[in-house]
Scaffold this motif. Structure first.
Motif, PDB file in Angstrom:
ATOM      1  N   THR A 126       0.837  -1.210   0.000  1.00 42.63           N
ATOM      2  CA  THR A 126       0.000   0.000   0.000  1.00 42.63           C
ATOM      3  C   THR A 126       0.865   1.250   0.000  1.00 42.63           C
ATOM      4  O   THR A 126       0.575   2.221  -0.730  1.00 42.63           O
ATOM      5  CB  THR A 126      -0.924   0.015   1.235  1.00 42.63           C
ATOM      6  N   VAL A 127       1.941   1.256   0.807  1.00 46.46           N
ATOM      7  CA  VAL A 127       2.841   2.407   0.856  1.00 46.46           C
ATOM      8  C   VAL A 127       3.498   2.611  -0.504  1.00 46.46           C
ATOM      9  O   VAL A 127       3.600   3.747  -1.009  1.00 46.46           O
ATOM     10  CB  VAL A 127       3.906   2.229   1.956  1.00 46.46           C
ATOM     11  N   LYS A 128       3.963   1.508  -1.102  1.00 38.03           N
ATOM     12  CA  LYS A 128       4.570   1.610  -2.431  1.00 38.03           C
ATOM     13  C   LYS A 128       3.572   2.182  -3.442  1.00 38.03           C
ATOM     14  O   LYS A 128       3.949   2.956  -4.327  1.00 38.03           O
ATOM     15  CB  LYS A 128       5.047   0.241  -2.899  1.00 38.03           C
ATOM     16  N   GLY A 129       2.314   1.824  -3.292  1.00 36.78           N
ATOM     17  CA  GLY A 129       1.298   2.282  -4.230  1.00 36.78           C
ATOM     18  C   GLY A 129       1.016   3.767  -4.133  1.00 36.78           C
ATOM     19  O   GLY A 129       0.754   4.425  -5.142  1.00 36.78           O
ATOM     20  N   VAL A 130       1.072   4.330  -2.913  1.00 31.95           N
ATOM     21  CA  VAL A 130       0.744   5.755  -2.740  1.00 31.95           C
ATOM     22  C   VAL A 130       1.978   6.636  -2.744  1.00 31.95           C
ATOM     23  O   VAL A 130       1.858   7.875  -2.780  1.00 31.95           O
ATOM     24  CB  VAL A 130      -0.035   5.982  -1.416  1.00 31.95           C
ATOM     25  N   LEU A 131       3.168   6.043  -2.706  1.00 34.68           N
ATOM     26  CA  LEU A 131       4.393   6.832  -2.598  1.00 34.68           C
ATOM     27  C   LEU A 131       4.582   7.829  -3.743  1.00 34.68           C
ATOM     28  O   LEU A 131       4.907   9.008  -3.492  1.00 34.68           O
ATOM     29  CB  LEU A 131       5.604   5.892  -2.494  1.00 34.68           C
ATOM     30  N   PRO A 132       4.374   7.427  -5.017  1.00 32.60           N
ATOM     31  CA  PRO A 132       4.539   8.418  -6.098  1.00 32.60           C
ATOM     32  C   PRO A 132       3.624   9.620  -5.952  1.00 32.60           C
ATOM     33  O   PRO A 132       4.059  10.766  -6.158  1.00 32.60           O
ATOM     34  CB  PRO A 132       4.195   7.604  -7.354  1.00 32.60           C
ATOM     35  N   ASP A 133       2.372   9.378  -5.580  1.00 31.35           N
ATOM     36  CA  ASP A 133       1.436  10.492  -5.401  1.00 31.35           C
ATOM     37  C   ASP A 133       1.840  11.357  -4.205  1.00 31.35           C
ATOM     38  O   ASP A 133       1.661  12.584  -4.224  1.00 31.35           O
ATOM     39  CB  ASP A 133       0.014   9.965  -5.204  1.00 31.35           C
ATOM     40  N   ALA A 134       2.382  10.727  -3.172  1.00 34.78           N
ATOM     41  CA  ALA A 134       2.812  11.476  -1.993  1.00 34.78           C
ATOM     42  C   ALA A 134       3.987  12.382  -2.339  1.00 34.78           C
ATOM     43  O   ALA A 134       4.031  13.561  -1.930  1.00 34.78           O
ATOM     44  CB  ALA A 134       3.205  10.508  -0.877  1.00 34.78           C
ATOM     45  N   ILE A 135       4.942  11.844  -3.093  1.00 31.94           N
ATOM     46  CA  ILE A 135       6.097  12.654  -3.504  1.00 31.94           C
ATOM     47  C   ILE A 135       5.633  13.810  -4.386  1.00 31.94           C
ATOM     48  O   ILE A 135       6.085  14.955  -4.222  1.00 31.94           O
ATOM     49  CB  ILE A 135       7.121  11.778  -4.262  1.00 31.94           C
ATOM     50  N   LYS A 136       4.732  13.525  -5.312  1.00 30.50           N
ATOM     51  CA  LYS A 136       4.207  14.563  -6.197  1.00 30.50           C
ATOM     52  C   LYS A 136       3.509  15.662  -5.391  1.00 30.50           C
ATOM     53  O   LYS A 136       3.708  16.862  -5.647  1.00 30.50           O
ATOM     54  CB  LYS A 136       3.228  13.939  -7.194  1.00 30.50           C
ATOM     55  N   GLU A 137       2.707  15.253  -4.421  1.00 31.39           N
ATOM     56  CA  GLU A 137       2.004  16.239  -3.592  1.00 31.39           C
ATOM     57  C   GLU A 137       2.989  17.086  -2.802  1.00 31.39           C
ATOM     58  O   GLU A 137       2.834  18.308  -2.681  1.00 31.39           O
ATOM     59  CB  GLU A 137       1.042  15.516  -2.636  1.00 31.39           C
ATOM     60  N   TYR A 138       4.012  16.448  -2.273  1.00 32.50           N
ATOM     61  CA  TYR A 138       5.038  17.168  -1.492  1.00 32.50           C
ATOM     62  C   TYR A 138       5.760  18.185  -2.368  1.00 32.50           C
ATOM     63  O   TYR A 138       5.959  19.342  -1.964  1.00 32.50           O
ATOM     64  CB  TYR A 138       6.024  16.157  -0.913  1.00 32.50           C
ATOM     65  N   VAL A 139       6.158  17.774  -3.581  1.00 32.93           N
ATOM     66  CA  VAL A 139       6.867  18.676  -4.504  1.00 32.93           C
ATOM     67  C   VAL A 139       5.990  19.874  -4.843  1.00 32.93           C
ATOM     68  O   VAL A 139       6.461  21.030  -4.878  1.00 32.93           O
ATOM     69  CB  VAL A 139       7.282  17.919  -5.789  1.00 32.93           C
ATOM     70  N   GLU A 140       4.704  19.650  -5.090  1.00 29.06           N
ATOM     71  CA  GLU A 140       3.781  20.739  -5.425  1.00 29.06           C
ATOM     72  C   GLU A 140       3.627  21.703  -4.253  1.00 29.06           C
ATOM     73  O   GLU A 140       3.583  22.925  -4.450  1.00 29.06           O
ATOM     74  CB  GLU A 140       2.430  20.152  -5.822  1.00 29.06           C
ATOM     75  N   ILE A 141       3.537  21.157  -3.054  1.00 30.41           N
ATOM     76  CA  ILE A 141       3.390  22.022  -1.869  1.00 30.41           C
ATOM     77  C   ILE A 141       4.629  22.896  -1.699  1.00 30.41           C
ATOM     78  O   ILE A 141       4.534  24.113  -1.456  1.00 30.41           O
ATOM     79  CB  ILE A 141       3.158  21.165  -0.602  1.00 30.41           C
ATOM     80  N   MET A 142       5.804  22.308  -1.801  1.00 30.34           N
ATOM     81  CA  MET A 142       7.038  23.055  -1.594  1.00 30.34           C
ATOM     82  C   MET A 142       7.233  24.113  -2.688  1.00 30.34           C
ATOM     83  O   MET A 142       7.708  25.228  -2.423  1.00 30.34           O
ATOM     84  CB  MET A 142       8.228  22.098  -1.581  1.00 30.34           C
ATOM     85  N   LYS A 143       6.856  23.774  -3.917  1.00 27.13           N
ATOM     86  CA  LYS A 143       6.978  24.746  -4.997  1.00 27.13           C
ATOM     87  C   LYS A 143       6.015  25.902  -4.786  1.00 27.13           C
ATOM     88  O   LYS A 143       6.356  27.078  -5.015  1.00 27.13           O
ATOM     89  CB  LYS A 143       6.699  24.062  -6.347  1.00 27.13           C
ATOM     90  N   ARG A 144       4.815  25.577  -4.346  1.00 22.00           N
ATOM     91  CA  ARG A 144       3.814  26.614  -4.105  1.00 22.00           C
ATOM     92  C   ARG A 144       4.217  27.511  -2.936  1.00 22.00           C
ATOM     93  O   ARG A 144       4.014  28.729  -2.962  1.00 22.00           O
ATOM     94  CB  ARG A 144       2.457  25.963  -3.828  1.00 22.00           C
ATOM     95  N   GLU A 145       4.785  26.950  -1.918  1.00 16.73           N
ATOM     96  CA  GLU A 145       5.109  27.719  -0.717  1.00 16.73           C
ATOM     97  C   GLU A 145       6.453  28.434  -0.803  1.00 16.73           C
ATOM     98  O   GLU A 145       6.630  29.504  -0.218  1.00 16.73           O
ATOM     99  CB  GLU A 145       5.120  26.777   0.506  1.00 16.73           C
ATOM    100  N   SER A 146       7.419  27.821  -1.509  1.00 15.00           N
ATOM    101  CA  SER A 146       8.764  28.412  -1.540  1.00 15.00           C
ATOM    102  C   SER A 146       9.271  28.759  -2.933  1.00 15.00           C
ATOM    103  O   SER A 146      10.302  29.430  -3.069  1.00 15.00           O
ATOM    104  CB  SER A 146       9.762  27.443  -0.886  1.00 15.00           C
ATOM    105  N   GLY A 147       8.582  28.261  -3.966  1.00 18.27           N
ATOM    106  CA  GLY A 147       9.030  28.530  -5.327  1.00 18.27           C
ATOM    107  C   GLY A 147      10.177  27.647  -5.761  1.00 18.27           C
ATOM    108  O   GLY A 147      10.753  27.851  -6.837  1.00 18.27           O
ATOM    109  N   VAL A 148      10.527  26.665  -4.952  1.00 18.15           N
ATOM    110  CA  VAL A 148      11.640  25.768  -5.266  1.00 18.15           C
ATOM    111  C   VAL A 148      11.083  24.417  -5.706  1.00 18.15           C
ATOM    112  O   VAL A 148      10.192  23.856  -5.062  1.00 18.15           O
ATOM    113  CB  VAL A 148      12.564  25.575  -4.045  1.00 18.15           C
ATOM    114  N   THR A 149      11.641  23.891  -6.793  1.00 20.38           N
ATOM    115  CA  THR A 149      11.226  22.575  -7.259  1.00 20.38           C
ATOM    116  C   THR A 149      12.208  21.523  -6.739  1.00 20.38           C
ATOM    117  O   THR A 149      13.407  21.568  -7.070  1.00 20.38           O
ATOM    118  CB  THR A 149      11.184  22.514  -8.795  1.00 20.38           C
ATOM    119  N   LEU A 150      11.732  20.606  -5.931  1.00 22.13           N
ATOM    120  CA  LEU A 150      12.581  19.590  -5.315  1.00 22.13           C
ATOM    121  C   LEU A 150      12.469  18.270  -6.056  1.00 22.13           C
ATOM    122  O   LEU A 150      11.488  18.009  -6.758  1.00 22.13           O
ATOM    123  CB  LEU A 150      12.171  19.390  -3.853  1.00 22.13           C
ATOM    124  N   SER A 151      13.489  17.459  -5.876  1.00 17.23           N
ATOM    125  CA  SER A 151      13.484  16.109  -6.451  1.00 17.23           C
ATOM    126  C   SER A 151      13.849  15.115  -5.344  1.00 17.23           C
ATOM    127  O   SER A 151      14.974  14.602  -5.291  1.00 17.23           O
ATOM    128  CB  SER A 151      14.482  16.011  -7.614  1.00 17.23           C
TER     129      SER A 151
END
Length: 220
Positions: A136-161
């Motif tokens: 289950t964790v493996k299944g949601v991990l890509p979406d979780a990473i994507k959500e995290y990257v979007e949040i950080m870009k929106r809040e700080s303007g930095v695109t993380l990998s």
């Protein structure tokens, strides 16, 4: 004539002797009575003092016994209350386990992963979960990473990998007592974010403990 004088002298001497003997007897009786009264008074004082000491000792022993009994009752009361609170916490854990079996659990895991990434703020992280949650964790991990990257870009303007990996050692998977959720680490375990259901339950429990106590034990 001479015999009369002698008789008078003898009578006088005898009278003087009787008076002296009576005086000695009276003084002796007086001294005896005085000594007896003194001894009786001292004996009374000694008995009263001894009784007062024993009474004081008895009062102290009663206070100690009463204090010990009160202390034992308080300890018993605290033990019973702790047992009730622990039972409440165990019931809360059981409910968390039910949540971990629900249809919305994958979405919850995704949110927990995102929270850990935001809190740790490290590019390389590792996730630990229960054996039954690995897929289950493996299944949601890509979406979780994507959500995290979007949040950080929106809040700080930095695109993380971010580089998020799964624990590969099954022996290190989380125990069933964690009730689900994840633990995320970084820097070879130097940074740890415990986002298990049990950890979150403990956090809520500690925050609400005063309110819980006032509800369960209003007499306090």
């Amino acid at each position: 004539m001479a015999s009369d004088q002698i008789r008078q002298m003898v009578n006088f001497i005898l009278q003087e002797a009787h008076e002296k003997a009576n005086e000695i007897r009276v003084k002796t009786e007086h001294d005896f009575n005085l000594e007896k009264q003194t001894l009786v008074h001292e004996a009374k004082l000694s008995i009263q003092d001894d009784f007062a000491k024993k009474e004081k000792q008895h009062e102290i022993q009663e206070r100690i016994a009463r204090s010990s009994e009160i202390g034992a009752c308080r300890v018993k009361k605290m033990q019973l209350r702790d047992e009730l609170l622990n039972k409440l916490l165990a019931e809360g854990g059981a409910k968390c386990a039910v949540v971990a079996r629900g249809a919305n659990y994958p979405q919850l895991l995704q949110k927990l992963i995102v929270q850990c990434l935001i809190k740790i703020e490290e590019n390389n992280t590792e996730i630990y979960c229960r054996t039954e949650d690995v897929d289950t964790v493996k299944g949601v991990l890509p979406d979780a990473i994507k959500e995290y990257v979007e949040i950080m870009k929106r809040e700080s303007g930095v695109t993380l990998s971010p580089n998020v990996t799964m624990n590969a050692d099954a022996d290190k998977n989380l125990p069933e007592s964690s009730h689900g959720g994840i633990v995320m680490t970084a820097l070879n375990g130097k940074i740890v974010c415990d986002n298990t259901m049990s950890a979150r339950l403990e956090l809520v429990y500690e925050e609400l403990l005063p309110s819980i106590r006032s509800i369960m034990f209003p007499d306090e």
